[in-house]
Structure formats: structure tokens, C-alpha cells
Design an enzyme around this catalytic site. Structure first.
Site, PDB file in Angstrom:
ATOM      1  CD  GLU A 152      55.466  41.524 -28.416  1.00  0.00           C
ATOM      2  OE1 GLU A 152      54.808  42.413 -28.964  1.00  0.00           O
ATOM      3  OE2 GLU A 152      55.263  41.134 -27.251  1.00  0.00           O
ATOM      4  CG  HIS A 190      57.853  36.543 -23.385  1.00  0.00           C
ATOM      5  ND1 HIS A 190      57.777  37.878 -23.636  1.00  0.00           N
ATOM      6  CD2 HIS A 190      56.630  36.051 -23.694  1.00  0.00           C
ATOM      7  CE1 HIS A 190      56.565  38.189 -24.058  1.00  0.00           C
ATOM      8  NE2 HIS A 190      55.848  37.090 -24.085  1.00  0.00           N
ATOM      9  CG  ASP A 207      44.283  52.670 -41.690  1.00  0.00           C
ATOM     10  OD1 ASP A 207      44.985  52.649 -40.658  1.00  0.00           O
ATOM     11  OD2 ASP A 207      43.952  53.720 -42.252  1.00  0.00           O
TER      12      ASP A 207
END
Ligand code: NDP
Length: 437
Positions: free
Chosen positions: A81, A378, A279
Site C-alpha cells: 500500500e 497519498h 500468522d
């Protein structure tokens, strides 16, 4: 000698590699592994999973200068991302200057359960099981003796009557799993207990399985950030702190916001969990359950202000039963490299780094949200992804990014049109140059 990390993001990949090798890696093996971009081999992948037809890659980054309990870490991040690594690096730097994170492991045990049904008298069964507690704990330990030798093992056994659409008697086993996450350990112990529990309760066992709601593995990270680190202008800094506290209240009150607030925390936590071979589904499941432990789904972190000391205070508590041994940890060269980068922390230390990273990521997101807005940071990275998707070459990407930002339109169609325009202009220039030769 340790150099400072300023300008790291602007270096070329080769320069970054050299820098990380010299600053953050201790072993020659790890240095070579980083240099060669060593990844999971197809042969090992085939052993790890089933129906394997290949392997899958993601960007491997580092977030430097993460100061936890006085120790500085270079934190490996696996995420695709855009802006997540930049945000974590920005936050970690500010928090380091402000004194770093203080983190604490409250307890580190895993809980597993055996669900019994068709128990004729649940109170009587409860008493019968508890009267044999010491023997049952011993039986669990005999089923997995190696963890006892390592200093861990079954520590406690509790029984509860649980009723919903059916009645159950549930036996909870609490185990110190040392450096492992403990799923297979717990499952082995619980399976071993089933026959005795069926005999003592005169009921049937439905299942024996680890619970990912790891309430005995809570970890807290806190940070105290003097207002002056938020902005050079005193009023602006205080206003920013006030808005971040409000954003924290909002995430406590509204589950729509809480979900995204927590997703932002997991932007960092998952990146580090994946990098260290943990995990992440297990940690996510436990954390989201913990986010609703008082009956409503809430933000996992809280931000407060101390007006006397002029500080913004952040706190994040969540279950973090991570491992440094077991699972696929020793098998994936990238994971081995991550543990080396971090200086081979113990499972407790790793849990403290991970929760601190969650808080750093949350700080960056809230600060951006209540000031410039999240899109500001962003934009450039989003434009870069679009440029690549549109098919821009390495040389064309910076120009296309600039054009997209100038146009303030961020979609693939726009990127493709702009790129075609470049091609068109290029061709025109070529024709013109040929014409004038
Ligand atoms: P493992 O089954 O790999 O057990 C841990 C291993 O680590 C053991 O082989 C143990 O050796 C070894 N080890 C070496 N040093 C230590 C140490 N200091 N402390 C503890 N163990 C040590 O892993 P887990 O039991 O931790 O299970 C985790 C795996 O289970 C993960 O891959 C997870 O994805 C999966 N899983 C998760 C479930 C869930 O979350 N609900 C359910 C089922 C599976 P030795 O045997 O000699 O003690």
C-alpha cells in the site's frame, strides 16, 4: 559508526541496500541475503503449502528509528500500500525525538478450549473436572514435553458453563508457549485432554482448539509527544493535539470510524507480522475481538492530552501473541532476514515493537486526517501506482506523476490519456527532428 537516516527515502535502491547492510545488519549471511534479494524457494514453498505452482512477492521496506523502551530498531515492512511506510517513518521519527515508545507485556500465555456437550449435570461435571486440575495439567504437559523442558507448559485450567442455542461446558487451558505462538502445541494438549474430560463430565467433546482471542497476551505501547513536536507554531500544535484527541473519541463512539481507525493500525502491524513470518490472520482475529471486549466495537488506541505538561499521549493495548520460533519462521529467507534486522528480539520484545508500530501508524494517520487530510500525502504515491498501471516506463513515471498531480485527477483513464500524449509528443518531436535534418 551509526550514520543518521536522513534522506534514506531519496537514495537509490542500491544506496539503500548499502546503507541498511552497514547500519542495521549484523551477520554476513543476512547481508548477502539482502544483497541477493533472496526469497522463498519453490522447493520450500512446496513443503509449506499444498497445490503450489509458484511463489508470490511483495515490496520489502524498512522503517528506521523506531525507539522502543530505549532501544532503536530498524523495522522490516512488507506492504504493497502506497504511503504506509512513509507515514510510519515520519511518525517514528517524531516519536523518537519526543522520547520514543514505552511498551509493556502484561502476560504471555495462550488459551485453548475443549467444548463439551450433552453433559447430564454441568455443575457436577464442573466440580469433577476441577477436582482433577493438577492431574489434567500434568496430562497436558505430558502431551507436549518439549515445551516444559524449555521452561513453559500448561499453567491453569478453568471451566465455564456457556449457553446459547445449545448448552456447553467449556474447559479453558492456559499455556506458557515461550517463543512460539503455540497453536499446534495447544491443539496437541487439548486433543490429549479430551478422553479424560469426556470421562469426568460424562459428556461428549465437540472440539479441542486454540482460541485466537488471546486475552492473556496483552501488550501496551504508549508515547508522550510534547506539543512542540507537532508544529513549530504553538497554537497550531495545540489545536492539532486537540483534534487528534477528538478523532480518538470519534473512534471510540462510532463503529464505522473505529473499523477504519483499526485498519490504519493494522497497516503497520500486518506489515511487520508478515515480515517476521507471523500468522497475521490470528493476530487480526484476536485484536478485532478485543476491540469489542466491552460489547461495542471501538478504536483500539486512545489519544489524550496533558495540558500541564503540554503533551499528547497515545496508548494502544491489544493481544499480541507473536512468535520468534515455529511455524514457517526459520524457513523463509526473508523472514530470517527480518529477525536479523530487528536484532533477534525475543517474542516479548517483538510483541512490544509491533504494538509500538501500530501506534506510530495510527499517529501518522490521525495527524494527517485532522490537518491536511489523508489524500494530500497519498496523492504522489497514488499517482505513481497509476503511472505504473498505465504502462509508463521508469523514465516516464516521474513526468506522468507530475502531470497527474497538476491535473488533480487520479484515475487510470487520465493516466493513460496523459501517457498517450507523451508518446504523441515524442513521435512529433522525432518526425520534426527527422524533417529538419
Ligand atoms: P509449531 O508447531 O512450529 O511449534 C513451535 C516449534 O518451535 C516447535 O517445533 C518447537 O520445538 C520450536 N521451538 C524452538 N525453540 C522454541 C522456544 N524457545 N519456545 C517455543 N518453541 C520453540 O508452532 P506453534 O505451535 O507455535 O503453531 C503456530 C503455527 O500454527 C502457525 O504456523 C500458525 O499459522 C498455525 N496454526 C494456527 C492456528 C490458529 O491460529 N488458530 C490453528 C492451527 C495452526 P520443540 O517441538 O522441540 O519444542
Amino acid at each position: 559508526m551509526k550514520k543518521n537516516w536522513n534522506g534514506f527515502a531519496k537514495k537509490s535502491i542500491q544506496e539503500r541496500l548499502e546503507f541498511v547492510k552497514s547500519q542495521a545488519l549484523t551477520s554476513m549471511e543476512a547481508q548477502e541475503s539482502l544483497e541477493q534479494n533472496e526469497n522463498l524457494s519453490i522447493a520450500v514453498a512446496d513443503q509449506l503449502s499444498e497445490n503450489v505452482v509458484g511463489t508470490f512477492s511483495l515490496p520489502y521496506s524498512v522503517v528506521p528509528e523506531v525507539l522502543v523502551n530505549g532501544q532503536e530498531y530498524t523495522v522490516p515492512y512488507v506492504t504493497e500500500e502506497p504511503s504506509v511506510v512513509a507515514a510510519a517513518s515520519f511518525a517514528s521519527k517524531i516519536i523518537k525525538r519526543a522520547g520514543g515508545f514505552t511498551a509493556q507485556v502484561h502476560q504471555r500465555q495462550m488459551i485453548g478450549q475443549v467444548a463439551l456437550y450433552q453433559v447430564p449435570d454441568r455443575d457436577k461435571a464442573c466440580q469433577a473436572i476441577l477436582s482433577q486440575k493438577a492431574e489434567l495439567l500434568e496430562q497436558a504437559n505430558q502431551a507436549y514435553p518439549s515445551i516444559v523442558k524449555r521452561g513453559g507448559g500448561a499453567r491453569e485450567l478453568k471451566v465455564e458453563k456457556i449457553s446459547g442455542e445449545a448448552d456447553f461446558l467449556v474447559v479453558y487451558l492456559h499455556v506458557d508457549t515461550q517463543e512460539a505462538m503455540g497453536a499446534n502445541m495447544l491443539n496437541t494438549m487439548l486433543e490429549a485432554l479430551k478422553p479424560s474430560l469426556e470421562a469426568l463430565s460424562q459428556g461428549q467433546s465437540l472440539m479441542g482448539i486454540l482460541s485466537n482471542y488471546a486475552t492473556d497476551s496483552l501488550v501496551t505501547a504508549t508515547c508522550r509527544i510534547a506539543f512542540r513536536y507537532l508544529s513549530r507554531q504553538k497554537d497550531e500544535a495545540r489545536e492539532l493535539a486537540e483534534k487528534m484527541v477528538l478523532a480518538s473519541h470519534f473512534a471510540q463512539a462510532d463503529p464505522y470510524r473505529a473499523t477504519t481507525h483499526n485498519k490504519g493500525i493494522f497497516n503497520g502491524i500486518d506489515a511487520l507480522l508478515i515480515a517476521t513470518g507471523n500468522d497475521w490472520r490470528a493476530i487480526e482475529a484476536g485484536a478485532h475481538a478485543y476491540a469489542s471486549h466491552d460489547g461495542a466495537y471501538r478504536g483500539l488506541s486512545r489519544w489524550m492530552m496533558n495540558l500541564e505538561t503540554e503533551e499528547l499521549i497515545g496508548e494502544l493495548t491489544m493481544p499480541m501473541p507473536v512468535a520468534t520460533k515455529g511455524g514457517s519462521i526459520g524457513l523463509n529467507p526473508r523472514v530470517v532476514l527480518s529477525h536479523d534486522l530487528l536484532g533477534h528480539p525475543s517474542a516479548k520484545e517483538l510483541a512490544q515493537i509491533i504494538v509500538s508500530i501500530g501506534l506510530a501508524q495510527n499517529f501518522a494517520a490521525l495527524k494527517a486526517l485532522v490537518s491536511t487530510g489523508i489524500q494530500h500525502g497519498h496523492m504522489k504515491l497514488q499517482a505513481k501506482s497509476l503511472a505504473l498501471l498505465a504502462g509508463a516506463t521508469e523514465a516516464e513515471v516521474p513526468k506522468l506523476v507530475e502531470s497527474l498531480i497538476a491535473e488533480k485527477t487520479f484515475n487510470l483513464e487520465k493516466a493513460q490519456i496523459l501517457l498517450k500524449n507523451f508518446d504523441h509528443k515524442k513521435k512529433l518531436r522525432l518526425i520534426q527532428s527527422e524533417f529538419f535534418v
